[in-house]
Write an enzyme that holds these catalytic residues in place. Sequence first.
Site, PDB file in Angstrom:
ATOM      1  N   GLY A  58       6.817   8.237 -36.727  1.00  0.00           N
ATOM      2  CA  GLY A  58       7.840   9.266 -36.812  1.00  0.00           C
ATOM      3  C   GLY A  58       9.235   8.724 -36.571  1.00  0.00           C
ATOM      4  N   GLY A  62      15.532  11.826 -35.212  1.00  0.00           N
ATOM      5  CA  GLY A  62      15.207  12.251 -33.859  1.00  0.00           C
ATOM      6  C   GLY A  62      14.807  11.120 -32.923  1.00  0.00           C
ATOM      7  N   GLY A  64      12.078   9.188 -32.518  1.00  0.00           N
ATOM      8  CA  GLY A  64      11.535   7.942 -33.045  1.00  0.00           C
ATOM      9  C   GLY A  64      12.601   7.063 -33.660  1.00  0.00           C
ATOM     10  CB  SER A 202       6.760  18.289 -24.831  1.00  0.00           C
ATOM     11  OG  SER A 202       7.678  19.322 -24.489  1.00  0.00           O
ATOM     12  CE1 TYR A 250       5.691  20.208 -30.310  1.00  0.00           C
ATOM     13  CE2 TYR A 250       6.232  21.193 -28.181  1.00  0.00           C
ATOM     14  CZ  TYR A 250       6.345  20.159 -29.092  1.00  0.00           C
ATOM     15  OH  TYR A 250       7.117  19.078 -28.776  1.00  0.00           O
TER      16      TYR A 250
END
Length: 275
Positions: A58, A62, A64, A202, A250
């Site tokens: 990724g 952002g 990554g 997260s 999520y």
Amino acid sequence: LEPESGFGVGVIIFDNVQKLSESFVAAAGRDHTSLKNLLQNKSLCGHMSASNVVVVTGCTQGLGYHAVKKFATDLANDTQGSLKYDCVVLCCRNVAAAKKAVEALAKQTKCDPSKLVVLEEGCNLCEMWSVRAYAAALKTFLGERKIISLVNNAGIGGNPTYKKTSQGFDIIWATNHLGHFLLTILLLRHLAPGSRIVNVSSGVHDPANKTQLPDADQYWPQTKDEYDQRLARGEPFTGDSASQSGARRYSRSKLCNVLFTNELARRLSGAVPYA
């Protein structure tokens, strides 16, 4: 998480984006680093072994992207050859976008673009056949070289619209957890001694504290059919709105990142030939 064997698995739980790229590099480079020190951004990349590579998922934007930017900056500034890893592999679904990211990163960091590698095989983490194909292509690219750090960063947010992959998995769970789980397992034998696996989670992995969602047990379905019906409606739990449903899925995927990290570290600790 520090297995006695020297093969490390760490989880980074991110709330502050500005600190993330330094945390990635610390996780990838330091031998026997505590999670506390990882989050304090203590980078010791010089401890890496020679002729190894870093793999980051990724990377087109952002978190990554900025992680690769830090790795590329270190490569560009390593005039004495002390860094001991020679390239970064950008593992992305969109190959064209990844190549554009390499162009931008090379200009920003003055890093030799040949050290920022994009395979022609893309990696769509929500489809397990794509993960297997990418792992095979990466093994071919590696040859005799090893991976010094695998940074499992890619992910998608809590879209309220429930979607399934071609294999019937929730697309959020498949992308954020299952794809990285499979990629890691497929690459274990190609990790270098003393290498690091970094799984990006997260703070919302704990919904009771972070998202103010109702207690999951309160709405847990009684049967699999009931659960499937709720998923099809985008409402896996009674009383959830569409936005709550996406946020909960999520949150669960991020919790899976943490649980996987803990169990992988336990299984690898002093018990496997990879370290």
